[in-house]
Scaffold this motif. Structure first.
Motif, PDB file in Angstrom:
ATOM      1  N   VAL B  34       2.306   5.817  -4.339  1.00 41.48           N
ATOM      2  CA  VAL B  34       1.972   4.655  -5.156  1.00 41.48           C
ATOM      3  C   VAL B  34       2.382   3.423  -4.353  1.00 41.48           C
ATOM      4  CG1 VAL B  34       2.396   3.417  -7.302  1.00 41.48           C
ATOM      5  CG2 VAL B  34       2.307   5.920  -7.304  1.00 41.48           C
ATOM      6  N   LEU B  35       1.416   2.590  -4.017  1.00 40.31           N
ATOM      7  CA  LEU B  35       1.650   1.440  -3.144  1.00 40.31           C
ATOM      8  C   LEU B  35       1.343   0.151  -3.892  1.00 40.31           C
ATOM      9  CD1 LEU B  35      -0.245   2.769   0.023  1.00 40.31           C
ATOM     10  CD2 LEU B  35       2.161   3.092  -0.548  1.00 40.31           C
ATOM     11  N   GLY B  36       1.786  -0.944  -3.309  1.00 44.65           N
ATOM     12  CA  GLY B  36       1.474  -2.243  -3.904  1.00 44.65           C
ATOM     13  C   GLY B  36       2.560  -3.239  -3.579  1.00 44.65           C
ATOM     14  N   PRO B  37       2.223  -4.526  -3.649  1.00 49.75           N
ATOM     15  CA  PRO B  37       3.236  -5.543  -3.367  1.00 49.75           C
ATOM     16  C   PRO B  37       4.327  -5.550  -4.443  1.00 49.75           C
ATOM     17  CG  PRO B  37       1.077  -6.546  -3.818  1.00 49.75           C
ATOM     18  CD  PRO B  37       0.927  -5.085  -4.006  1.00 49.75           C
ATOM     19  N   ASN B  38       5.387  -6.290  -4.205  1.00 46.37           N
ATOM     20  CA  ASN B  38       6.448  -6.412  -5.194  1.00 46.37           C
ATOM     21  C   ASN B  38       5.883  -6.917  -6.511  1.00 46.37           C
ATOM     22  OD1 ASN B  38       8.296  -7.385  -2.456  1.00 46.37           O
ATOM     23  ND2 ASN B  38       8.979  -5.743  -3.770  1.00 46.37           N
ATOM     24  N   GLY B  39       6.333  -6.304  -7.591  1.00 47.72           N
ATOM     25  CA  GLY B  39       5.892  -6.755  -8.910  1.00 47.72           C
ATOM     26  C   GLY B  39       4.520  -6.249  -9.315  1.00 47.72           C
ATOM     27  N   ALA B  40       3.993  -5.279  -8.564  1.00 51.93           N
ATOM     28  CA  ALA B  40       2.645  -4.798  -8.878  1.00 51.93           C
ATOM     29  C   ALA B  40       2.647  -3.816 -10.049  1.00 51.93           C
ATOM     30  CB  ALA B  40       2.032  -4.133  -7.639  1.00 51.93           C
ATOM     31  N   GLY B  41       3.838  -3.312 -10.411  1.00 50.01           N
ATOM     32  CA  GLY B  41       3.907  -2.362 -11.530  1.00 50.01           C
ATOM     33  C   GLY B  41       4.165  -0.927 -11.098  1.00 50.01           C
ATOM     34  N   LYS B  42       4.583  -0.739  -9.827  1.00 46.67           N
ATOM     35  CA  LYS B  42       4.785   0.618  -9.305  1.00 46.67           C
ATOM     36  C   LYS B  42       5.886   1.364 -10.056  1.00 46.67           C
ATOM     37  CE  LYS B  42       5.800  -0.788  -5.106  1.00 46.67           C
ATOM     38  NZ  LYS B  42       5.755  -2.255  -5.315  1.00 46.67           N
ATOM     39  N   SER B  43       7.047   0.686 -10.198  1.00 46.68           N
ATOM     40  CA  SER B  43       8.169   1.357 -10.866  1.00 46.68           C
ATOM     41  C   SER B  43       7.846   1.618 -12.326  1.00 46.68           C
ATOM     42  CB  SER B  43       9.436   0.508 -10.754  1.00 46.68           C
ATOM     43  OG  SER B  43       9.865   0.475  -9.415  1.00 46.68           O
ATOM     44  N   THR B  44       7.124   0.667 -12.950  1.00 52.08           N
ATOM     45  CA  THR B  44       6.724   0.887 -14.342  1.00 52.08           C
ATOM     46  C   THR B  44       5.829   2.110 -14.440  1.00 52.08           C
ATOM     47  OG1 THR B  44       6.813  -1.487 -14.679  1.00 52.08           O
ATOM     48  CG2 THR B  44       5.662  -0.194 -16.352  1.00 52.08           C
ATOM     49  N   LEU B  45       4.881   2.224 -13.506  1.00 49.82           N
ATOM     50  CA  LEU B  45       3.975   3.369 -13.530  1.00 49.82           C
ATOM     51  C   LEU B  45       4.747   4.683 -13.429  1.00 49.82           C
ATOM     52  CD1 LEU B  45       1.254   4.795 -13.402  1.00 49.82           C
ATOM     53  CD2 LEU B  45       1.180   4.327 -10.946  1.00 49.82           C
ATOM     54  N   ILE B  46       5.709   4.725 -12.511  1.00 49.98           N
ATOM     55  CA  ILE B  46       6.409   6.008 -12.311  1.00 49.98           C
ATOM     56  C   ILE B  46       7.321   6.309 -13.507  1.00 49.98           C
ATOM     57  CG2 ILE B  46       8.469   5.303 -11.004  1.00 49.98           C
ATOM     58  CD1 ILE B  46       7.604   7.619  -9.031  1.00 49.98           C
ATOM     59  N   LYS B  47       7.849   5.264 -14.153  1.00 54.71           N
ATOM     60  CA  LYS B  47       8.663   5.499 -15.350  1.00 54.71           C
ATOM     61  C   LYS B  47       7.797   5.997 -16.507  1.00 54.71           C
ATOM     62  CE  LYS B  47      12.128   2.143 -14.266  1.00 54.71           C
ATOM     63  NZ  LYS B  47      12.539   0.764 -14.485  1.00 54.71           N
ATOM     64  N   VAL B  48       6.585   5.475 -16.592  1.00 55.11           N
ATOM     65  CA  VAL B  48       5.661   5.963 -17.618  1.00 55.11           C
ATOM     66  C   VAL B  48       5.346   7.438 -17.360  1.00 55.11           C
ATOM     67  CG1 VAL B  48       3.281   5.804 -18.424  1.00 55.11           C
ATOM     68  CG2 VAL B  48       4.662   3.731 -18.215  1.00 55.11           C
ATOM     69  N   LEU B  49       5.099   7.761 -16.076  1.00 54.49           N
ATOM     70  CA  LEU B  49       4.799   9.152 -15.731  1.00 54.49           C
ATOM     71  C   LEU B  49       5.982  10.065 -16.047  1.00 54.49           C
ATOM     72  CD1 LEU B  49       3.028   8.649 -12.275  1.00 54.49           C
ATOM     73  CD2 LEU B  49       1.956   9.373 -14.422  1.00 54.49           C
ATOM     74  N   ALA B  50       7.208   9.523 -15.884  1.00 54.74           N
ATOM     75  CA  ALA B  50       8.404  10.330 -16.121  1.00 54.74           C
ATOM     76  C   ALA B  50       8.741  10.443 -17.600  1.00 54.74           C
ATOM     77  CB  ALA B  50       9.594   9.727 -15.363  1.00 54.74           C
ATOM     78  N   GLY B  51       7.986   9.719 -18.437  1.00 61.93           N
ATOM     79  CA  GLY B  51       8.257   9.769 -19.871  1.00 61.93           C
ATOM     80  C   GLY B  51       9.421   8.886 -20.282  1.00 61.93           C
ATOM     81  N   VAL B 187       5.018  12.606  -6.547  1.00 62.54           N
ATOM     82  CA  VAL B 187       4.582  11.202  -6.570  1.00 62.54           C
ATOM     83  C   VAL B 187       5.694  10.364  -5.957  1.00 62.54           C
ATOM     84  CG1 VAL B 187       3.856   9.260  -7.999  1.00 62.54           C
ATOM     85  CG2 VAL B 187       3.264  11.598  -8.679  1.00 62.54           C
ATOM     86  N   VAL B 188       5.328   9.521  -4.988  1.00 56.32           N
ATOM     87  CA  VAL B 188       6.313   8.716  -4.296  1.00 56.32           C
ATOM     88  C   VAL B 188       5.890   7.250  -4.332  1.00 56.32           C
ATOM     89  CG1 VAL B 188       7.602   8.414  -2.168  1.00 56.32           C
ATOM     90  CG2 VAL B 188       6.631  10.629  -2.702  1.00 56.32           C
ATOM     91  N   VAL B 189       6.769   6.398  -4.862  1.00 53.44           N
ATOM     92  CA  VAL B 189       6.540   4.956  -4.743  1.00 53.44           C
ATOM     93  C   VAL B 189       7.074   4.533  -3.391  1.00 53.44           C
ATOM     94  CG1 VAL B 189       7.242   2.692  -5.574  1.00 53.44           C
ATOM     95  CG2 VAL B 189       6.670   4.485  -7.215  1.00 53.44           C
ATOM     96  N   MET B 190       6.277   3.804  -2.616  1.00 53.77           N
ATOM     97  CA  MET B 190       6.801   3.353  -1.328  1.00 53.77           C
ATOM     98  C   MET B 190       6.189   2.032  -0.902  1.00 53.77           C
ATOM     99  SD  MET B 190       5.296   6.614   0.718  1.00 53.77           S
ATOM    100  CE  MET B 190       6.008   6.183   2.286  1.00 53.77           C
ATOM    101  N   HIS B 191       6.863   1.388   0.047  1.00 52.62           N
ATOM    102  CA  HIS B 191       6.386   0.110   0.569  1.00 52.62           C
ATOM    103  C   HIS B 191       5.787   0.260   1.961  1.00 52.62           C
ATOM    104  CE1 HIS B 191       7.278  -2.909  -2.353  1.00 52.62           C
ATOM    105  NE2 HIS B 191       8.470  -2.397  -2.588  1.00 52.62           N
ATOM    106  N   ASP B 192       6.236   1.280   2.691  1.00 51.71           N
ATOM    107  CA  ASP B 192       5.850   1.395   4.089  1.00 51.71           C
ATOM    108  C   ASP B 192       4.432   1.976   4.196  1.00 51.71           C
ATOM    109  OD1 ASP B 192       5.535   2.289   6.778  1.00 51.71           O
ATOM    110  OD2 ASP B 192       7.703   2.127   7.015  1.00 51.71           O
ATOM    111  N   LEU B 193       3.479   1.110   4.551  1.00 52.62           N
ATOM    112  CA  LEU B 193       2.079   1.544   4.583  1.00 52.62           C
ATOM    113  C   LEU B 193       1.832   2.567   5.692  1.00 52.62           C
ATOM    114  CD1 LEU B 193       0.420  -1.941   3.998  1.00 52.62           C
ATOM    115  CD2 LEU B 193       0.862  -0.143   2.319  1.00 52.62           C
ATOM    116  N   SER B 194       2.538   2.415   6.835  1.00 52.73           N
ATOM    117  CA  SER B 194       2.356   3.366   7.934  1.00 52.73           C
ATOM    118  C   SER B 194       2.753   4.766   7.492  1.00 52.73           C
ATOM    119  CB  SER B 194       3.220   2.971   9.136  1.00 52.73           C
ATOM    120  OG  SER B 194       3.008   1.634   9.452  1.00 52.73           O
ATOM    121  N   LEU B 195       3.945   4.859   6.875  1.00 51.97           N
ATOM    122  CA  LEU B 195       4.423   6.166   6.431  1.00 51.97           C
ATOM    123  C   LEU B 195       3.510   6.740   5.363  1.00 51.97           C
ATOM    124  CD1 LEU B 195       8.288   5.582   6.236  1.00 51.97           C
ATOM    125  CD2 LEU B 195       7.060   6.993   7.881  1.00 51.97           C
ATOM    126  N   ALA B 196       3.049   5.866   4.460  1.00 44.31           N
ATOM    127  CA  ALA B 196       2.182   6.340   3.377  1.00 44.31           C
ATOM    128  C   ALA B 196       0.893   6.924   3.950  1.00 44.31           C
ATOM    129  CB  ALA B 196       1.877   5.203   2.415  1.00 44.31           C
TER     130      ALA B 196
END
Lengths: 325, 253
Positions: B34-51, B187-196
């Motif tokens: 899961v990629l995106g700039p800061n504040g894009a909603g990545k952590s929210t998405l993963i918390k929703v997925l985690a219930g 599912v992994v939230v990350m910032h590093d586009l190369s690694l992703a």
């Protein structure tokens, strides 16, 4: 387990030592005989009716305070959470004083502990709501000061408006805390509630462990946070409310005991609960021995002694936390 | 094989829209970034997925996630939060052992799994050190081991490699890859586009709470998307017959 065993031995020794203190000089053998109802009948009366209630109540109240401290610290993820500091005890004292002020206790004997427990529940719940989420020390302490100041102010108001000097002196007792002149009736009134509260608190161990890493991790491990908060609040209110109704506010036990024992259980909140109950019992019993051994014109009040030891310890803890931060 | 999916999910936090009409899915055997700039909603998405954030439209193996009991959910979904400060200086072994909490198995089996998880995250040597005394990278690996110890068929990790040195970043991504290859959904939230782009089977790019693109990394992370979502230009090349990208320069808006 080994720590609980050692503390249990210590509790038994403290209880025996406390039974041995008093104007009548009794050796360990005579005490055991009197406990079993044998030997000199006067000694049996002294040990069973005068000394035993005092010792037993000390053990019960100490266990309630130590256990509540450990559970609150686990829930709020903060080593400074303690029934006395966060206002639970003073609210319970207020509840007891209100029941006395309006004379409810003459109508219904359990009115004092019940009022104390209700007031303790309201205070603890409001604190958990205000400061429970972040585990932030400053919010916790400030909210605790607010709750406890309000409770003390209202208690003082009740004393201020007190109808007669006898009632006043009885109310003062709830502010200072003492095990003096307690009977088996006091124990019968406190013990069931303390036991119920303790059972609730002891059931939270694994959830408190999970909370070590924060609320999100705990929730992801299946902990129902709202339910956990309710159990700890109810357990604390029952245990501390009943304890305070019997002996008045005895401060800092729930702060000092879990702090000293935590490193011995590898900092696991679940492993801290039973040792803290035992340690609280030892500490209150030992402090009550000090109260009776220090020569003074009138007996020292137990709550005064624990506060004299506990308050500097509290300052020391804050100092250490500041340095660590 | 487990399957976790989310359909047209919108989430508002303190009256601010954080996710808008988001679709997402991950199946056993997949490593999804899961990629995106800061504040894009990545952590929210993963918390929703985690219930952890109640939201409609999350399904685990076809069942609505909100109807799964928390104890059951904890066995099926392992979640590693972005940061987790430890309230007490608990030894790392005890921290990792928290991952066994949802299970009521034998202590011997729990000990074995805790040991395996610590080996996988390369933290066996830290077992008796208190979590609070570790460096950021060590702590992240301990928290990952804690999540691995759940042995859940779905693993959700919020920035597991953010604080790691390069060697440990590659080690952790290799570990997550191995979990996926064994059949877990990761599912992994990350910032590093190369690694992703190098390690993920698929990526979902969020921008302002909406899905900007979703699919195979090499197709999704094209120049137009990097410019519009991340505001960067990437250098591209090839290594061992596989394309790679490297964030190269910021495009001034």
């Amino acid at each position: 387990m080994r720590i609980s065993g050692a503390l249990l031995t210590l509790t038994a020794l403290a209880a025996l030592g406390s039974l041995a203190i008093g104007p009548a000089d009794l050796g360990p053998g005579a005490i055991m005989a009197a406990l079993a109802g044998q030997g000199d009948p006067r000694m049996v009366v002294i040990v069973q009716d005068i000394r035993l209630p005092r010792v037993a109540l000390g053990l019960i109240v100490g266990a309630a305070l130590g256990l509540s401290g450990a559970a609150l610290q686990g829930l709020l993820r903060n080593p400074l959470a303690e029934p006395g500091i966060i206002g639970t005890s003073s609210a319970a004292g207020l509840g007891a004083v209100i029941a006395l002020y309006f004379g409810w206790s003459s109508v219904f004997p359990a009115a004092v502990p019940v009022a104390a427990m209700i007031a303790a529940a309201i205070a603890t719940l409001s604190l958990v709501v205000v400061a429970g989420r972040e585990g932030d020390t400053l919010t916790l302490i400030l909210a605790g000061i607010a709750v406890s100041s309000l409770a003390v102010a209202l208690t003082s108001l009740a004393m201020n408006l007190s109808p007669n000097p006898f009632a006043l002196s009885e109310m003062v007792l709830w502010l200072l805390g003492s095990l003096q002149d307690r009977s088996l009736d006091d124990i019968a009134l406190a013990a069931p509630f303390v036991a119920a509260g303790a059972a609730l608190l002891l059931s939270t161990g694994r959830s408190l462990d999970a909370l070590t890493l924060g609320e999100e991790t705990a929730a992801s491990l299946g902990v129902r946070l709202a339910r956990l908060r309710l159990i700890v609040v109810a357990g604390t209110a029952l245990a501390v409310g009943a304890a305070v109704a019997a002996t008045g506010t005895i401060g800092f036990v729930g702060l000092v005991v879990p702090h000293l024992l935590r490193p011995l259980v590898r900092h696991r909140p679940s492993a801290l609960l039973i040792p803290s109950a035992l340690g609280g019992a030892v500490l209150v019993t030992a402090a009550d021995m000090v109260v009776r051994l220090v020569p003074s014109t009138s007996e020292l009040m137990l709550g005064v002694v624990t506060s004299l030891v506990g308050a500097p310890f509290f300052l020391f803890l804050i100092f250490r936390m500041r340095r660590a931060a | 094989m487990s399957r976790l999916e989310l359909s047209s999910c919108s989430v508002r936090l303190s009256d601010r829209p954080v996710l808008h009409d988001v679709d997402f899915h991950v199946a056993g055997g997949e490593l999804v970034g899961v990629l995106g700039p800061n504040g894009a909603g990545k952590s929210t998405l993963i918390k929703v997925l985690a219930g952890l954030l109640p939201a409609p439209g999350v399904r685990l193996d076809g069942h609505k996630l909100e109807t799964v009991r928390p104890a059951e959910r904890a066995r099926l979904l392992a979640y590693m939060p972005q940061s987790a400060a430890s309230a007490w200086p608990m030894p790392c072994r005890e921290v990792v052992a928290l991952g066994r909490m949802p299970h009521r198995r034998s202590p011997a089996q729990d000990r074995r799994i805790v040991g395996e998880a610590m080996d996988e995250a390369d933290i066996a040597h830290l077992a008796s050190r208190p979590l609070t005394a570790l460096s950021g990278g060590e702590r992240a690996r301990v928290l990952l081991a804690r999540a691995l110890a759940v042995r859940a068929p779905v693993l959700l990790a919020d920035e597991p490699v953010a604080h790691l040195d390069s060697a440990h970043q590659l080690q952790v991504l290799g570990l997550l890859r191995a979990r996926a290859d064994k059949g877990d959904a990761v599912v992994v939230v990350m910032h590093d586009l190369s690694l992703a782009s190098r390690h993920c089977d698929r990526v979902t790019v969020l921008d302002g709470g909406r899905v900007a693109a979703s699919g195979i990394p090499d197709e999704v992370l094209d120049d137009a998307l990097l410019e519009s979502v991340f505001g960067i230009r990437a250098a591209r090349g090839e290594c061992g017959g596989r394309p790679f990208l490297l964030p190269w320069e910021r495009i001034s808006p």
